[in-house]
Design a protein around this motif. Structure first.
Motif, PDB file in Angstrom:
ATOM      1  N   ALA A  87      82.798  52.354 -49.591  1.00 32.93           N
ATOM      2  CA  ALA A  87      81.821  52.996 -50.313  1.00 32.93           C
ATOM      3  C   ALA A  87      81.603  54.709 -50.286  1.00 32.93           C
ATOM      4  O   ALA A  87      80.889  55.221 -49.585  1.00 32.93           O
ATOM      5  N   LYS A  92      86.632  55.078 -54.167  1.00 32.28           N
ATOM      6  CA  LYS A  92      86.261  53.833 -53.723  1.00 32.28           C
ATOM      7  C   LYS A  92      87.460  52.958 -53.755  1.00 32.28           C
ATOM      8  O   LYS A  92      87.513  52.186 -52.774  1.00 32.28           O
ATOM      9  N   ARG A 153      76.622  55.501 -51.911  1.00 32.72           N
ATOM     10  CA  ARG A 153      77.830  55.463 -51.543  1.00 32.72           C
ATOM     11  C   ARG A 153      77.908  57.039 -51.059  1.00 32.72           C
ATOM     12  O   ARG A 153      76.989  58.086 -51.386  1.00 32.72           O
TER      13      ARG A 153
END
Length: 214
Positions: A87, A92, A153
Motif C-alpha cells: 500500500a 504498489k 496508501r
C-alpha cells in the motif's frame, strides 16, 4: 537499449542502469541480464542466467496484465512468494520472495516506481545481505507548498530541497507526480513521506523526507 531506435510498443531502458548504479554504490557486484520478452520461456532463460546470484531483481512484468508473466515464471522454478503488492504510491506492484537460496525482489516497471522501491527496499536488502546497517536517509524538513490529504496508501512525493532565510531545510513538491516521468525524478533530490490518511498540510508544516543519493 540506449542508442537503439525504439519500436512503436517500446521505450528506452533506464531503470536497469539506475538500479545497477544504486546497487553498485551499495556494494553489490551487479550482473545485468538480457531483456526478456513477454513469454515464459524467455523469462526462464533469463532466470537460468541468474543462477549463483544472492539476489535476483526483476523490473516490470509483475502486475496483473496479460503480459505480466514474471511471477508465473518464478513460481514455475519454485519461488516461494513472501508478498505481492504493497500500500504505497508509487510502487504498489512490488513482489518479494525466495528462489532456493536466492532472494527475489520484483520491482514495478514505471521508472519512478522502480527507483523509489529501490531506495526503500533494494538498498536496505543489499545492506542486510552484506551484514551492514542500511543507510538512514530520512530527515526532518518543512513543506515549501501545501499538500492535499492522503488516501489509504503511503505516498512518496518527489520534491526538491532548499534552505529558507532562517536556514531551515525546505522540501517543495513537483506539480507532476506521474510514475512514468523520469524527468521529474531526475530533478528531485528527496521524497516527501506522506503516511496513509495524512490530513492536508500547509506550507511551513513539518514533514519527513527521504533524501536521495547525490
Amino acid at each position: 537499449m540506449p542508442g537503439d531506435a525504439p519500436g512503436a510498443d517500446q521505450i528506452t531502458v533506464s531503470n536497469t542502469f539506475g538500479l545497477a548504479a544504486m546497487l553498485g554504490n551499495a556494494g553489490a557486484e551487479v550482473r545485468i541480464l538480457p531483456i526478456a520478452r513477454d513469454r515464459v520461456d524467455s523469462l526462464e532463460t533469463a532466470l537460468e542466467l541468474a543462477q549463483g546470484a544472492d539476489l535476483i531483481v526483476t523490473i516490470g512484468g509483475a502486475s496483473v496484465g496479460d503480459h505480466d508473466l514474471v511471477q508465473d515464471a518464478l513460481k514455475k522454478r519454485g519461488m516461494e512468494l513472501d508478498f505481492w503488492k504493497i500500500a504505497m504510491r508509487p510502487g504498489k506492484p512490488l513482489m518479494s520472495g525466495r528462489l532456493g537460496a536466492m532472494r527475489v525482489l520484483g520491482l514495478p516497471g514505471n521508472p519512478a516506481s522502480s527507483l523509489v522501491c529501490g531506495y526503500l527496499f533494494l538498498e536496505p536488502l543489499v545492506a542486510l545481505l552484506a551484514g551492514r546497517p542500511a543507510p538512514d536517509r530520512v530527515q526532518k524538513a518543512i513543506l515549501g507548498n501545501a499538500l492535499k490529504e492522503n488516501d489509504q496508501r503511503q505516498d512518496y512525493v518527489r520534491a526538491r530541497l532548499s534552505r529558507n532565510s532562517d536556514g531551515n531545510v525546505v522540501a517543495s513538491s513537483f506539480a507532476l507526480q506521474d510514475s512514468s516521468l523520469m524527468s521529474v525524478f531526475a530533478d528531485a533530490d528527496c521524497l516527501i513521506i506522506r503516511p496513509p490518511f495524512a490530513p492536508a498540510a500547509n506550507s511551513g508544516d513539518q514533514t519527513e523526507v527521504l533524501v536521495l543519493a547525490g
